[in-house]
Scaffold this active site. Sequence first.
Site, mmCIF file in Angstrom:
data_model
loop_
_atom_site.group_PDB
_atom_site.id
_atom_site.type_symbol
_atom_site.label_atom_id
_atom_site.label_comp_id
_atom_site.label_asym_id
_atom_site.label_seq_id
_atom_site.Cartn_x
_atom_site.Cartn_y
_atom_site.Cartn_z
ATOM 1 N N ARG A 62 -26.704 -51.918 -9.382
ATOM 2 C CA ARG A 62 -25.855 -51.155 -8.567
ATOM 3 C C ARG A 62 -25.170 -52.052 -7.718
ATOM 4 N NH1 ARG A 62 -27.430 -53.426 -4.769
ATOM 5 N NH2 ARG A 62 -25.860 -52.071 -3.501
ATOM 6 N N ALA B 240 -20.599 -52.193 -6.692
ATOM 7 C CA ALA B 240 -19.432 -52.086 -7.637
ATOM 8 C C ALA B 240 -19.097 -53.191 -8.587
ATOM 9 C CB ALA B 240 -18.046 -51.824 -6.609
ATOM 10 N N ARG C 149 -20.535 -44.110 -13.220
ATOM 11 C CA ARG C 149 -20.512 -43.801 -11.975
ATOM 12 C C ARG C 149 -19.020 -43.889 -11.339
ATOM 13 N NH1 ARG C 149 -24.378 -47.087 -7.927
ATOM 14 N NH2 ARG C 149 -24.119 -45.203 -6.825
ATOM 15 N N ASP D 280 -16.535 -49.888 -2.531
ATOM 16 C CA ASP D 280 -16.697 -49.405 -3.878
ATOM 17 C C ASP D 280 -15.181 -49.171 -4.416
ATOM 18 O OD1 ASP D 280 -19.519 -48.692 -3.214
ATOM 19 O OD2 ASP D 280 -19.284 -48.524 -5.243
ATOM 20 N N ASN E 42 -17.146 -46.466 0.543
ATOM 21 C CA ASN E 42 -18.119 -47.214 0.476
ATOM 22 C C ASN E 42 -19.580 -46.404 0.710
ATOM 23 O OD1 ASN E 42 -19.595 -49.884 0.186
ATOM 24 N ND2 ASN E 42 -20.127 -49.913 2.329
ATOM 25 N N GLN F 68 -31.224 -49.221 0.179
ATOM 26 C CA GLN F 68 -30.664 -50.557 -0.281
ATOM 27 C C GLN F 68 -30.717 -51.657 1.030
ATOM 28 O OE1 GLN F 68 -29.146 -47.443 -0.942
ATOM 29 N NE2 GLN F 68 -27.934 -47.547 -2.731
#
Length: 340
Positions: free
Chosen positions: A47, A49, A87, A232, A242, A191
């Site tokens: 994961r 970007a 995504r 992102d 983001n 995260q």
Amino acid sequence: MIEPIRYDRETDKLLLIDQRKLPLKHEVLELTNYKDVARAIENMVVRGAPAIGITASYGLVLSVANPGSKDRKENFRAARERLGETRPTAVNLFWALDRMEETFRRSKGKGLKGSLLEEAERIKQEDIRANREMGKNGAQLLKDEPQILTHCNAGGLATGGYGTALGVIRGALEAGLEPFVWVDETRPRLQGAKLTAWELKQVGIPFKIIVEGAAPSLMARGKVDAVVTGADRIAANGDTANKIGTYGLALDAEAHGVPFYVAAPLSTIDLDLEKGQGIPIEERKEAEVLELEGTRLAPEGAKAYNPAFDVTPANLIDHIITERKVLSPPFEEEIASAFD
Ligand code: MRU
């Protein structure tokens, strides 16, 4: 250096660190076809970007390296479509897929796999170089012994291997500034608590994990010198998508006079989008909110809403740190000039 994504040329396998398992287990998944790569992106084995874009590029390499019973070109087209559905928010995904498609168009039959692999490797190496440049550029905005707050994971794991927001923090370390990091745990997938904390430990930068609700009170007590996050997708006017919660942090920072910086490569800027309103926001499964590591937290029957990203308006951002330069408001002109 952390290497979350690696292509093994001998076996035509894509090796991904399984980020769902960190920090407790360090497992590497070996993928041989694009369908598994698409699932790995959706399930967040990988994961962040830039990392999503790099992984999808190798997914396209696999589509011609291991096409199964299908025609290679036909399989490439199916892979391009499937990977593009994984995504929606990170524009690096579509940027990387477009680059690979362009390479596909230019290559002739025989050298196809080689050309695609070369391009995927180039995308990864360019990303690492861009991260290092961002690190140097961003460090110039920070003072000695800065206390930096970051959100989610925008580190080596989320990129080719160095990091955007964490790249800036590493740049500060390399410049001798002795940074300290407040790590937002980052609900729902944690995260920050899992991945950012793991990375900071690896590189030896001191940190403490905080719950997200703690950020404004730390700012009010003068414990945060700057907020640095990744992105992102950045619209042409500087509005930035983001991880969910970033917008709230930007509002907190504005209220307390704390500078708010976004670190991202130019590949995260979407010049086709005038403003942030047009950025597609991924909505993920409610189980991510209702459960923790498979254990139900909320009462049976409770529902959840789980947007994975939010958009921080450009007026709350002090600088956007790119590999080319540090951009300042008004961002429209600065962003356009960065692409010249
Ligand atoms: O849902 P994730 O973990 O993919 O979200 C990641 C982020 O929001 C990062 O801040 C962003 O992708 C930048 S990574 C260098």
